[in-house]
Design an enzyme around this catalytic site. Structure first.
Site, short mmCIF file in Angstrom:
data_model
loop_
_atom_site.label_atom_id
_atom_site.label_comp_id
_atom_site.label_asym_id
_atom_site.label_seq_id
_atom_site.Cartn_x
_atom_site.Cartn_y
_atom_site.Cartn_z
N ASP A 41 -111.24 5.33 5.02
CA ASP A 41 -111.28 6.06 3.97
C ASP A 41 -112.65 6.90 3.63
O ASP A 41 -113.66 6.16 4.08
CB ASP A 41 -111.17 5.23 2.44
CG ASP A 41 -110.64 6.29 1.42
OD1 ASP A 41 -109.36 6.14 1.00
OD2 ASP A 41 -111.33 6.96 0.93
N ASP A 62 -114.25 10.61 7.31
CA ASP A 62 -113.38 11.77 6.82
C ASP A 62 -112.17 11.83 8.12
O ASP A 62 -112.69 12.42 9.04
CB ASP A 62 -114.23 13.14 6.96
CG ASP A 62 -113.30 14.19 6.61
OD1 ASP A 62 -112.11 14.32 6.53
OD2 ASP A 62 -113.79 15.40 6.55
N VAL A 63 -111.11 11.47 7.57
CA VAL A 63 -109.84 11.24 8.65
C VAL A 63 -109.48 12.73 9.06
O VAL A 63 -108.79 12.81 10.27
CB VAL A 63 -108.92 10.32 8.32
CG1 VAL A 63 -109.28 9.11 8.17
CG2 VAL A 63 -108.24 10.99 6.96
N ASN A 89 -101.90 8.17 5.61
CA ASN A 89 -101.53 8.12 4.13
C ASN A 89 -102.59 8.74 3.49
O ASN A 89 -102.15 9.57 2.31
CB ASN A 89 -101.32 6.78 3.54
CG ASN A 89 -101.37 6.79 2.22
OD1 ASN A 89 -100.53 6.80 1.47
ND2 ASN A 89 -102.58 6.50 1.58
N TYR A 155 -99.67 22.45 -1.19
CA TYR A 155 -99.43 21.11 -0.82
C TYR A 155 -97.78 20.89 -0.15
O TYR A 155 -97.72 20.05 0.69
CB TYR A 155 -99.40 20.41 -2.29
CG TYR A 155 -99.10 18.76 -2.11
CD1 TYR A 155 -100.32 17.85 -2.04
CD2 TYR A 155 -97.69 18.38 -2.63
CE1 TYR A 155 -99.85 16.50 -1.75
CE2 TYR A 155 -97.83 17.01 -2.66
CZ TYR A 155 -98.71 15.94 -2.19
OH TYR A 155 -98.63 14.62 -2.33
N LYS A 159 -96.77 19.22 3.38
CA LYS A 159 -95.82 17.85 3.33
C LYS A 159 -94.64 18.40 4.06
O LYS A 159 -94.13 17.47 4.78
CB LYS A 159 -95.66 17.59 1.98
CG LYS A 159 -96.75 16.94 1.12
CD LYS A 159 -97.53 15.84 2.24
CE LYS A 159 -98.60 15.13 1.21
NZ LYS A 159 -99.26 14.02 1.69
N ALA A 188 -96.23 9.71 -8.41
CA ALA A 188 -96.72 8.14 -8.46
C ALA A 188 -97.96 8.36 -9.43
O ALA A 188 -98.97 9.17 -9.40
CB ALA A 188 -96.89 7.83 -7.14
N THR A 190 -101.06 7.40 -9.71
CA THR A 190 -102.33 7.32 -8.84
C THR A 190 -103.38 8.35 -9.23
O THR A 190 -103.26 9.14 -9.83
CB THR A 190 -102.05 7.39 -7.43
OG1 THR A 190 -101.89 8.80 -7.22
CG2 THR A 190 -100.81 6.51 -7.01
P1 NAI Z 1 -105.20 8.85 -4.17
O1 NAI Z 1 -106.19 9.83 -4.51
O2 NAI Z 1 -105.22 7.63 -5.21
O3 NAI Z 1 -105.68 8.29 -2.84
C1 NAI Z 1 -106.10 9.16 -1.57
C2 NAI Z 1 -107.01 8.46 -0.68
O4 NAI Z 1 -107.21 9.08 0.13
C3 NAI Z 1 -108.27 8.31 -1.72
O5 NAI Z 1 -108.77 6.88 -1.28
C4 NAI Z 1 -109.23 9.31 -0.96
O6 NAI Z 1 -110.59 8.97 -0.78
C5 NAI Z 1 -108.50 9.35 0.67
N1 NAI Z 1 -109.05 10.53 1.24
C6 NAI Z 1 -108.72 11.76 0.76
N2 NAI Z 1 -109.03 12.61 1.76
C7 NAI Z 1 -109.66 11.96 2.74
C8 NAI Z 1 -110.26 12.42 4.00
N3 NAI Z 1 -110.69 13.62 4.39
N4 NAI Z 1 -110.73 11.28 4.77
C9 NAI Z 1 -110.59 9.99 4.36
N5 NAI Z 1 -109.92 9.45 3.42
C10 NAI Z 1 -109.49 10.67 2.38
O7 NAI Z 1 -103.68 9.37 -4.01
P2 NAI Z 1 -102.51 8.64 -3.71
O8 NAI Z 1 -101.45 9.26 -4.80
O9 NAI Z 1 -102.53 7.42 -3.39
O10 NAI Z 1 -102.08 9.67 -2.29
C11 NAI Z 1 -101.89 8.95 -1.10
C12 NAI Z 1 -100.89 9.91 -0.42
O11 NAI Z 1 -99.52 9.82 -1.20
C13 NAI Z 1 -101.33 11.09 -0.13
O12 NAI Z 1 -100.90 11.56 1.02
C14 NAI Z 1 -100.50 12.14 -1.26
O13 NAI Z 1 -100.30 13.36 -0.73
C15 NAI Z 1 -99.32 11.38 -1.22
N6 NAI Z 1 -98.35 11.40 -2.19
C16 NAI Z 1 -98.75 11.16 -3.65
C17 NAI Z 1 -97.90 11.17 -4.81
C18 NAI Z 1 -98.27 11.01 -5.98
O14 NAI Z 1 -97.70 11.44 -7.13
N7 NAI Z 1 -99.34 10.29 -6.35
C19 NAI Z 1 -96.60 11.84 -4.57
C20 NAI Z 1 -96.04 11.84 -3.16
C21 NAI Z 1 -97.11 11.74 -2.11
#
Ligand code: NAI
Length: 261
Positions: A41, A62-63, A89, A155, A159, A188, A190
């Site tokens: 992360d 940065d992934v 993820n 987005y 996806k 979700a 989050t």
């Molecule tokens: P979140 O914002 O809580 O977590 C995302 C994590 O990814 C964070 O810890 C962030 O620091 C990390 N991150 C972002 N860009 C990065 C990078 N370039 N390099 C390394 N780390 C990076 O968000 P959430 O909701 O847990 O999202 C996880 C996945 O689920 C994402 O792919 C999102 O698109 C997907 N998703 C989320 C939904 C929602 O409603 N929360 C619904 C459907 C899919």
């Protein structure tokens, strides 16, 4: 949605975006099932805190950068001696209409995180999973990978790309025992949606742990290339894609999985 039987003792996993939300819930699930887990992360402090909590490994960076993603896979495999499960993820939202007045830097960033990182992660993981004798890759897409989401066209673009990539990779890599899937959650609760949460008043949201439970189910019984929907109150399962019509009057097409006739 629980998978009480999931036993990952002896397995090693890598979770991108593992420091928050869905990724963090998945890290805890995998660790609870017995896996050793690397948390990749860009939020270094949160990655280190969660890695310490589960006795895993923090991989800050940065992934969306190809070298960083490749190094994360290499370091995890070296540290654990193997790599069996990779959850791609990490993801961000669009933050613009994407339909006019394009913010080019923000566009590059969302494609970098949501698409490039999945491609870099999968291509880096395949040799490692091959060395482990097979394994699982699960990319976090979204319901926005299955249907249009007018509020965030960029987005949705990214996806849908993940869904297409996973569906195409699935059958090819299955021959080597590498099972590739996508998880497609609805909204979700989050930090990703924190800024727009007021819009969801009265609308049922998933918890991060609901999605982690679906990922656990995918690891247990996902078939190659399947993209699983996750919706509040419903059992998650593989989305049933319709085929496209084949040439009229033709004999059965060579690949009936994607053509109707
Ligand atoms: P979140 O914002 O809580 O977590 C995302 C994590 O990814 C964070 O810890 C962030 O620091 C990390 N991150 C972002 N860009 C990065 C990078 N370039 N390099 C390394 N780390 C990076 O968000 P959430 O909701 O847990 O999202 C996880 C996945 O689920 C994402 O792919 C999102 O698109 C997907 N998703 C989320 C939904 C929602 O409603 N929360 C619904 C459907 C899919």
């Amino acid at each position: 949605m629980d998978v009480p039987g999931l036993d990952l003792r002896g397995k090693a996993a890598l979770v991108t975006g593992g420091a928050s939300g869905i990724g963090a819930a998945a890290v805890r699930r995998l660790a609870a099932a017995g896996a050793v887990v690397a948390v990749a992360d860009r939020d270094e402090a949160a990655a280190r805190a969660l890695a310490a909590e589960v006795g895993g490994l923090a991989l800050p960076g940065d992934v969306s950068d190809s070298d960083t993603m490749t190094m994360a896979v290499d370091v995890a495999e070296d540290a654990f001696g193997r790599l069996n499960i990779v959850l791609l993820n990490a993801g961000i939202s669009g933050g613009q209409s994407g339909l006019e007045d394009l913010d080019l830097a923000a566009y590059r960033q969302i494609v970098g995180v949501n698409v490039d990182h999945v491609v870099f992660g999968l291509t880096a993981a395949v040799p490692a999973l091959r060395r482990a004798g097979g394994g699982n890759i699960v990319a976090t897409a979204s319901l926005a990978g299955l249907v249009g989401m007018p509020g965030d066209a960029l987005y949705t673009l990214t996806k849908h790309a993940v869904v297409g990539y996973v569906r195409s990779a699935g059958p090819t890599l299955a021959a080597e025992g590498i099972i590739v899937n996508a998880v497609c959650p609805g909204f979700a609760d989050t930090p990703l949606i924190a800024g727009v949460k007021a819009q969801f008043a009265g609308f049922p949201l998933l918890t991060a742990d609901d999605v982690a439970g679906a990922i656990a189910s995918i690891l247990e019984r996902g078939q190659p290339g399947e993209c699983w929907y996750v919706q509040p109150g419903r059992e998650p399962g593989p989305y049933g894609f319709r085929g496209v019509p084949g040439p009229k009057g033709s004999p059965a097409p060579p690949d009936v999985a994607w053509q109707e006739h």
